[in-house]
Write a protein that holds these residues in place. Structure first.
Motif, mmCIF file in Angstrom:
data_model
loop_
_atom_site.group_PDB
_atom_site.id
_atom_site.type_symbol
_atom_site.label_atom_id
_atom_site.label_comp_id
_atom_site.label_asym_id
_atom_site.label_seq_id
_atom_site.Cartn_x
_atom_site.Cartn_y
_atom_site.Cartn_z
ATOM 1 N N ASP A 68 0.818 -1.211 0.000
ATOM 2 C CA ASP A 68 0.000 0.000 0.000
ATOM 3 C C ASP A 68 0.854 1.264 0.000
ATOM 4 O OD1 ASP A 68 1.048 -0.080 2.529
ATOM 5 O OD2 ASP A 68 -0.880 -0.135 3.577
ATOM 6 N N GLU A 69 2.117 1.128 -0.413
ATOM 7 C CA GLU A 69 3.019 2.278 -0.438
ATOM 8 C C GLU A 69 2.771 3.201 -1.625
ATOM 9 O OE1 GLU A 69 5.554 3.157 1.872
ATOM 10 O OE2 GLU A 69 4.340 1.742 3.027
ATOM 11 N N ALA A 70 2.139 2.701 -2.682
ATOM 12 C CA ALA A 70 1.868 3.527 -3.865
ATOM 13 C C ALA A 70 0.703 2.923 -4.631
ATOM 14 C CB ALA A 70 3.107 3.619 -4.763
ATOM 15 N N ASP A 71 0.005 3.763 -5.378
ATOM 16 C CA ASP A 71 -1.086 3.289 -6.226
ATOM 17 C C ASP A 71 -0.521 2.582 -7.456
ATOM 18 O OD1 ASP A 71 -3.065 4.363 -4.589
ATOM 19 O OD2 ASP A 71 -3.019 6.301 -5.603
ATOM 20 N N VAL A 72 -1.132 1.447 -7.824
ATOM 21 C CA VAL A 72 -0.709 0.694 -9.000
ATOM 22 C C VAL A 72 -1.901 0.545 -9.938
ATOM 23 C CG1 VAL A 72 0.199 -1.493 -9.875
ATOM 24 C CG2 VAL A 72 1.019 -0.594 -7.682
ATOM 25 N N THR A 73 -1.739 1.004 -11.166
ATOM 26 C CA THR A 73 -2.766 0.870 -12.199
ATOM 27 C C THR A 73 -2.317 -0.190 -13.195
ATOM 28 O OG1 THR A 73 -3.413 3.194 -12.014
ATOM 29 C CG2 THR A 73 -4.030 2.038 -14.040
ATOM 30 N N VAL A 74 -3.147 -1.213 -13.412
ATOM 31 C CA VAL A 74 -2.829 -2.291 -14.348
ATOM 32 C C VAL A 74 -3.711 -2.128 -15.598
ATOM 33 C CG1 VAL A 74 -2.744 -4.780 -14.707
ATOM 34 C CG2 VAL A 74 -2.219 -3.823 -12.452
ATOM 35 N N LEU A 75 -3.087 -2.062 -16.747
ATOM 36 C CA LEU A 75 -3.815 -1.795 -17.980
ATOM 37 C C LEU A 75 -4.550 -3.014 -18.529
ATOM 38 C CD1 LEU A 75 -1.196 0.435 -19.867
ATOM 39 C CD2 LEU A 75 -3.082 1.161 -18.378
ATOM 40 N N MET A 76 -3.936 -4.189 -18.443
ATOM 41 C CA MET A 76 -4.501 -5.390 -19.068
ATOM 42 C C MET A 76 -5.525 -6.042 -18.154
ATOM 43 S SD MET A 76 -2.358 -8.496 -20.839
ATOM 44 C CE MET A 76 -2.513 -9.902 -19.768
ATOM 45 N N GLN A 77 -6.727 -6.249 -18.659
ATOM 46 C CA GLN A 77 -7.794 -6.863 -17.890
ATOM 47 C C GLN A 77 -7.578 -8.380 -17.757
ATOM 48 O OE1 GLN A 77 -10.337 -5.065 -16.358
ATOM 49 N NE2 GLN A 77 -8.924 -3.442 -16.985
ATOM 50 N N PRO A 78 -8.234 -9.042 -16.786
ATOM 51 C CA PRO A 78 -8.122 -10.499 -16.672
ATOM 52 C C PRO A 78 -8.529 -11.196 -17.973
ATOM 53 C CG PRO A 78 -9.146 -9.594 -14.708
ATOM 54 C CD PRO A 78 -9.038 -8.464 -15.681
ATOM 55 N N ASN A 79 -7.837 -12.287 -18.278
ATOM 56 C CA ASN A 79 -8.120 -13.131 -19.448
ATOM 57 C C ASN A 79 -7.862 -12.440 -20.786
ATOM 58 O OD1 ASN A 79 -9.129 -15.395 -17.858
ATOM 59 N ND2 ASN A 79 -10.935 -14.124 -17.473
ATOM 60 N N ALA A 80 -7.168 -11.318 -20.766
ATOM 61 C CA ALA A 80 -6.852 -10.625 -22.017
ATOM 62 C C ALA A 80 -5.602 -11.238 -22.651
ATOM 63 C CB ALA A 80 -6.638 -9.141 -21.758
ATOM 64 N N ASN A 81 -5.423 -10.966 -23.929
ATOM 65 C CA ASN A 81 -4.253 -11.436 -24.667
ATOM 66 C C ASN A 81 -3.226 -10.306 -24.699
ATOM 67 O OD1 ASN A 81 -2.356 -12.173 -26.623
ATOM 68 N ND2 ASN A 81 -3.867 -13.127 -27.955
ATOM 69 N N PRO A 82 -2.036 -10.495 -24.121
ATOM 70 C CA PRO A 82 -1.066 -9.389 -24.080
ATOM 71 C C PRO A 82 -0.579 -8.962 -25.454
ATOM 72 C CG PRO A 82 -0.033 -11.433 -23.368
ATOM 73 C CD PRO A 82 -1.509 -11.706 -23.475
ATOM 74 N N HIS A 83 -0.668 -9.852 -26.441
ATOM 75 C CA HIS A 83 -0.205 -9.518 -27.786
ATOM 76 C C HIS A 83 -1.158 -8.560 -28.497
ATOM 77 C CE1 HIS A 83 3.004 -12.519 -27.645
ATOM 78 N NE2 HIS A 83 2.128 -13.354 -27.127
ATOM 79 N N SER A 84 -2.426 -8.567 -28.102
ATOM 80 C CA SER A 84 -3.415 -7.800 -28.862
ATOM 81 C C SER A 84 -4.157 -6.734 -28.072
ATOM 82 C CB SER A 84 -4.450 -8.763 -29.480
ATOM 83 O OG SER A 84 -5.132 -9.489 -28.461
ATOM 84 N N PHE A 85 -4.000 -6.704 -26.738
ATOM 85 C CA PHE A 85 -4.772 -5.716 -25.984
ATOM 86 C C PHE A 85 -4.251 -4.312 -26.262
ATOM 87 C CE2 PHE A 85 -1.324 -5.510 -22.946
ATOM 88 C CZ PHE A 85 -1.515 -4.360 -22.208
ATOM 89 N N GLY A 86 -5.173 -3.344 -26.209
ATOM 90 C CA GLY A 86 -4.827 -1.951 -26.437
ATOM 91 C C GLY A 86 -5.294 -1.096 -25.283
ATOM 92 N N VAL A 87 -5.004 0.193 -25.343
ATOM 93 C CA VAL A 87 -5.366 1.095 -24.259
ATOM 94 C C VAL A 87 -6.222 2.228 -24.790
ATOM 95 C CG1 VAL A 87 -3.297 0.551 -22.937
ATOM 96 C CG2 VAL A 87 -3.262 2.484 -24.513
ATOM 97 N N SER A 88 -7.007 2.807 -23.895
ATOM 98 C CA SER A 88 -7.834 3.957 -24.231
ATOM 99 C C SER A 88 -6.997 5.223 -24.206
ATOM 100 C CB SER A 88 -8.981 4.075 -23.234
ATOM 101 O OG SER A 88 -8.473 4.385 -21.938
ATOM 102 N N ALA A 89 -7.584 6.324 -24.666
ATOM 103 C CA ALA A 89 -6.873 7.601 -24.631
ATOM 104 C C ALA A 89 -6.564 8.004 -23.194
ATOM 105 C CB ALA A 89 -7.708 8.676 -25.317
ATOM 106 N N GLN A 90 -7.483 7.714 -22.276
ATOM 107 C CA GLN A 90 -7.256 8.045 -20.868
ATOM 108 C C GLN A 90 -6.105 7.228 -20.297
ATOM 109 O OE1 GLN A 90 -10.704 7.752 -18.340
ATOM 110 N NE2 GLN A 90 -9.507 7.789 -16.455
ATOM 111 N N GLN A 91 -6.056 5.931 -20.641
ATOM 112 C CA GLN A 91 -4.967 5.091 -20.158
ATOM 113 C C GLN A 91 -3.627 5.523 -20.752
ATOM 114 O OE1 GLN A 91 -6.782 1.357 -21.356
ATOM 115 N NE2 GLN A 91 -7.000 0.749 -19.200
ATOM 116 N N ALA A 92 -3.642 5.949 -22.016
ATOM 117 C CA ALA A 92 -2.409 6.442 -22.642
ATOM 118 C C ALA A 92 -1.890 7.668 -21.895
ATOM 119 C CB ALA A 92 -2.662 6.766 -24.104
ATOM 120 N N ALA A 93 -2.815 8.526 -21.451
ATOM 121 C CA ALA A 93 -2.418 9.706 -20.677
ATOM 122 C C ALA A 93 -1.850 9.301 -19.331
ATOM 123 C CB ALA A 93 -3.620 10.629 -20.497
ATOM 124 N N GLU A 94 -2.429 8.266 -18.713
ATOM 125 C CA GLU A 94 -1.915 7.781 -17.434
ATOM 126 C C GLU A 94 -0.480 7.283 -17.574
ATOM 127 O OE1 GLU A 94 -4.761 4.848 -16.348
ATOM 128 O OE2 GLU A 94 -6.103 6.258 -15.350
#
Length: 324
Positions: A68-94
């Motif tokens: 709990d020392e820092a906030d962690v944001t994970v982009l890839m959702q459960p059961n997603a394919n790491p080769h093909s998942f993408g990010v939203s404009a908001q996530q790109a800004a993050e």
């Protein structure tokens, strides 16, 4: 204060360079004081906040280290394919606003690479984990000779990744208790080392002629290297699920499977296994298609909500299927 901008080092034909080099010579000299796979700059004036991680496997490891020392944001959702998942404009800004960006690298996150590069160019400190744990090259198939990003199938290298992530957090994330982060990293690495010991014991019980792997794509090279397995082949003869096999590829693999007497083929549980079953039928043998969790964690209600759960499940499923 002037922002330091990080630029991606040019790749060599053999493997991508993990070090991100800054433009100014003075900054380049300073970068030598940091871990080889770490780049970018620390947060300036509170502009940056939190840790952003691309894959859910690395996200789980990072959360275990930082607590709990820092906030962690994970982009890839459960059961997603790491080769093909993408990010939203908001996530790109993050990504561009993070104190630290942790990503697998070596080409794994194909749909997010341009966003990672944009964040690095905007000055986001980044850690390319797979480049820093003595990566292996693919031994065969379309990806032969290229660096293999699937290091997490080897718990020993995963333990090394834990240390890299802890070092990066301590170097780049402000306001943390370093002693607590180091203690969490040591405790988690101990769990990973116990995982390795369990895998050694399970796989040691398999006779050598049973240690043969056929998978849906080339994802278990590190496991094979660590525990003495022979990789017979893959349904998709590539290190990415975005490639496609030809009829000749399937015929060649089915012949190899028949000759090797392989009792089971392992396929990712989150991906369609139609081609795997076609290959099994082509071999005209009774072959079990065994689902594994190879590139993504599941949700909390699944069998692999954490990295430790995923690795234990896969070890048991492989050992049981090849022992029969």
């Amino acid at each position: 204060m002037q922002r330091i901008r990080a630029f991606r080092a040019r790749s060599t034909p053999d493997r991508p360079a993990p070090l991100r080099r800054a433009a100014a010579p003075a900054v380049a000299a300073l970068a030598l004081l940091l871990p080889a796979t770490l780049s970018g700059c620390a947060a300036f004036g509170g502009e940056r906040s939190g840790i952003v991680v691309t894959t859910n496997i690395l996200g789980d490891i990072t959360r275990s280290v930082v607590g709990d020392e820092a906030d962690v944001t994970v982009l890839m959702q459960p059961n997603a394919n790491p080769h093909s998942f993408g990010v939203s404009a908001q996530q790109a800004a993050e990504l561009e606003e993070a104190e630290l960006l942790v990503y697998n690298g070596l080409g794994l996150e194909e749909g997010v690479l341009r966003n990672v590069e944009a964040a690095e160019q905007a000055g986001t400190p980044s850690l390319e984990v797979a480049a820093g744990i003595d990566p292996l090259d693919f031994a065969e198939g379309e990806s032969a000779g290229q660096p293999d990003p699937h290091f997490w199938t080897d718990p020993v290298r995963t333990g090394e990744a834990v240390d890299l992530i802890a070092d990066a957090i301590v170097e780049q994330v402000g306001g943390i208790d370093e002693d607590r982060v180091r203690a969490s990293a040591d405790e988690y690495r101990g769990e990973v080392e116990a995982l390795h010991a369990e895998a050694e014991e399970r796989f040691a019980a398999l006779p050598e002629e049973r240690r043969k792997l056929v998978t849906d794509h080339h994802v278990f090279g590190y496991l094979a290297d660590r525990y003495g397995f022979e990789v017979i082949g893959a349904v998709v003869p590539s290190g990415t699920t975005l490639a496609s096999p030809s009829s000749a590829d399937l015929k060649s693999l089915s012949d190899a499977v028949r000759d090797a007497g392989v009792p089971a083929v392992f396929a990712d549980s989150a991906q369609p296994d139609r081609l795997t079953r076609v290959m099994a039928e082509e071999a005209d043998l009774e072959i079990e298609v065994v689902p594994l969790f190879t590139e993504s964690l599941t949700g909390e209600d699944g069998d692999a909500p954490t990295y430790l759960d995923m690795a234990r499940y896969n070890t048991g499923a492989i050992a049981d299927a090849l022992a029969e």
